[in-house]
Scaffold this active site. Structure first.
Site, PDB file in Angstrom:
ATOM      1  N   LYS A   1       0.855  -1.202   0.000  1.00  0.00           N
ATOM      2  CA  LYS A   1       0.000   0.000   0.000  1.00  0.00           C
ATOM      3  C   LYS A   1       0.880   1.239   0.000  1.00  0.00           C
ATOM      4  O   LYS A   1       1.863   1.296   0.755  1.00  0.00           O
ATOM      5  CB  LYS A   1      -0.912  -0.030   1.235  1.00  0.00           C
ATOM      6  CG  LYS A   1      -1.955   1.092   1.297  1.00  0.00           C
ATOM      7  CD  LYS A   1      -2.877   0.930   2.500  1.00  0.00           C
ATOM      8  CE  LYS A   1      -3.968   2.009   2.522  1.00  0.00           C
ATOM      9  NZ  LYS A   1      -4.900   1.865   3.671  1.00  0.00           N
TER      10      LYS A   1
ATOM     11  N   SER B   1      -9.912   2.301   2.597  1.00  0.00           N
ATOM     12  CA  SER B   1      -8.965   2.978   1.732  1.00  0.00           C
ATOM     13  C   SER B   1      -7.999   2.018   1.022  1.00  0.00           C
ATOM     14  O   SER B   1      -7.368   2.434   0.052  1.00  0.00           O
ATOM     15  CB  SER B   1      -8.151   3.983   2.553  1.00  0.00           C
ATOM     16  OG  SER B   1      -7.366   3.301   3.520  1.00  0.00           O
TER      17      SER B   1
ATOM     18  N   SER C   1     -10.364   0.098   6.943  1.00  0.00           N
ATOM     19  CA  SER C   1      -9.762   0.090   5.601  1.00  0.00           C
ATOM     20  C   SER C   1      -9.072  -1.191   5.177  1.00  0.00           C
ATOM     21  O   SER C   1      -8.658  -1.298   4.025  1.00  0.00           O
ATOM     22  CB  SER C   1      -8.761   1.236   5.472  1.00  0.00           C
ATOM     23  OG  SER C   1      -9.457   2.411   5.217  1.00  0.00           O
TER      24      SER C   1
END
Ligand code: GLN
Length: 493
Positions: A79, A159, A183
């Protein structure tokens, strides 16, 4: 043999260790899959050379008879919230565009030390703020899933939407995520994969771009509970560079996985049966209850009376911390600098932040500074902190009656990109089942439960006692074995 890109973490690691294929072959297969999936927009930058270098090191170690790490030969997606030395790290914002850290985050370093390689930096909601991956400066991520009979692009969740899309599309066997209010769990649920947010403090926050520091936790996203357990073992551990890091040994969760829940009690939180929850979600919750009973657990009703206040409290506390954390992006130290003609220092700050932050980030900063301002601090921030304490107490009381809690992960399945982007409150409602565990710092995971009538994945959430990742993973495994979730998105990209 099936395609290498169909394999998960354990299968790759064991296959490489056993000489069935080389780490280089695996890295090449995933690098090609990543290159072929540009339409998903899951990656902000790709790093095929990083994946190949790690693979080379694994193959060389194996040839030399050296011991192999827990993740040797496994290429993963990172990420783009984790600082990676020499590789652009943006948090999906314009303000950090071009920023190449001089240092490596603790979690990513641990993964490289375990032998993993990096396929690239995964797209996300800007500064991890969002539930649909529509707030990234680098464009929306498309879920690889589509509704039956429709070509509309769907949200991969947020997210960690680049992470969920990549793992569901089989362009990465696993990925890192971070979870501040859901998330990891919500995008996992939307895309039919698993993800666990460990107890707050298990994974070091050092080198992760901060959103809300008292809530942020890293965790793995993968296609099986066992893969999540293996990867979490590599990610977790005490770090003196993070003052909230837990100074506790990391258990061998994967070795102790056990889906027999005889003697365990599973609590069903009554207050999670909320108006407006999709009927198919409620049905999958009932399926989950039956599966856990079948695994030997006793299922009981419990009450978490302050649940309805969790979401409003979260949307005060998280923006408050974000407004403080994001003060550091000023045009001086990182990335973007806007210096209009004749500008003074104050003008430069304002111009840089106006150009560098997206609308959702600005909204959070405005809310955060408002609830922290002298006139409103007690009315909002102090009050929200009290609510947070009550929510933590609800859970503590539940643990006197049960070992884990079972609930849906989200109130709906994935929705079309564009559907909720103009309605922040509708978007925030995605987090209604995930934020309570975040506020209480508890380990929680989402596992796939099945498909809804539109052919879209639904997730079930298991929440556990502090430090009891094992209990969460075991209940997750019991669900996984009974759900028999083998559906995968049809390739259109
Ligand atoms: N969707 C939530 C938010 O927008 C959670 C985000 C997260 O966990 N990073 O704040």
């Amino acid at each position: 043999m099936s395609e290498l890109t169909d394999l998960g973490v354990k299968a790759i690691r064991d296959g490489v260790a056993g000489g069935e294929f080389s780490a280089r072959e695996v890295a090449e297969a995933f690098n090609a899959a990543v290159a072929g999936a540009a339409q998903l927009n899951a990656f902000i930058v790709t790093t095929p050379e990083h994946a190949l270098a790690a693979a080379h090191a694994t193959d060389a170690a194996r040839a030399g008879g050296k011991p192999l790490g827990k993740l040797a030969g496994v290429p993963i997606g990172m990420k783009d919230l984790f600082a990676t030395r020499g590789v652009q790290t943006t948090a999906a914002s314009h303000i950090l565009e071009g920023f190449k850290p001089e240092y490596e985050s603790t979690v990513s370093q641990k993964l490289w030390d375990a032998g993993a390689g990096m396929l690239g930096k995964l797209n996300l909601d800007q500064f991890a703020m969002g539930s649909s991956n529509e707030t990234s400066y680098f464009g929306n991520v498309s879920s690889p899933w589509r509704k039956a009979g429709s070509n509309a692009a769907l949200a991969p969740g947020g997210s960690s939407g680049g992470s969920s899309a990549a793992v569901a599309a089989r362009i990465a066997p696993a990925a890192t995520g971070t979870d501040t209010g859901g998330s990891i769990r919500q995008p996992a649920a939307f895309t039919g994969i698993s993800g666990i947010k460990p107890t707050y403090g298990r994974c070091s926050r050092w080198g992760i771009v901060a959103f809300a520091s008292s809530l942020d936790q890293a965790g793995p996203m993968a296609r099986s509970v066992e893969d999540c357990a293996i990867m979490l073992e590599a990610m977790a551990g005490f770090d003196p560079k993070d003052s909230t890091s837990l100074d506790m040994a990391v258990p061998e969760w994967s070795a102790s996985l056990d889906a027999n829940l005889t003697g365990k009690r599973v609590g069903i939180p009554r207050e999670y049966r909320m108006d407006g929850t999709d009927a198919e979600i409620l049905k999958s919750w009932d399926d989950g209850i039956a599966w856990l009973k079948d695994a030997g657990a006793e299922v009981i009703d419990v009450s978490l009376p302050h649940t309805q206040y969790a979401l409003p409290a979260y949307y005060i506390i998280a923006p408050a911390e974000a407004s403080s954390n994001l003060a550091r992006y000023d045009g001086v130290r990182y990335g973007l600098r806007e210096l209009p003609q004749g500008a003074n220092l104050q003008d430069m700050y304002a111009a840089t932040r106006a150009a560098g932050f997206g609308d959702e980030v600005k909204r959070r900063i405005l809310i955060g500074t408002y609830v922290l301002s002298a006139g409103f601090y007690d009315a909002y921030y102090t009050q929200a902190q009290k609510v947070r304490a009550l929510i933590a107490r609800d859970f503590a009381e539940a643990w006197a009656q049960c070992d884990v809690l079972l609930a849906p992960t989200t109130p709906t399945a994935s929705f079309a990109l564009g559907d909720k982007v103009d309605d922040p409150l509708a978007m925030y409602l995605n987090d209604v089942f995930s934020v309570p565990a975040s506020l209480a710092g508890l380990p929680a995971m989402s596992v796939p439960a099945g498909l809804n009538g539109d052919g879209l994945p639904l997730g079930l959430q298991v929440i556990g006692r502090p430090f009891d990742e094992q209990g969460v993973l075991n209940a997750g495994l019991a669900i996984e074995q009974r759900a028999g979730f083998v559906a995968r998105p049809e390739k259109w990209w």
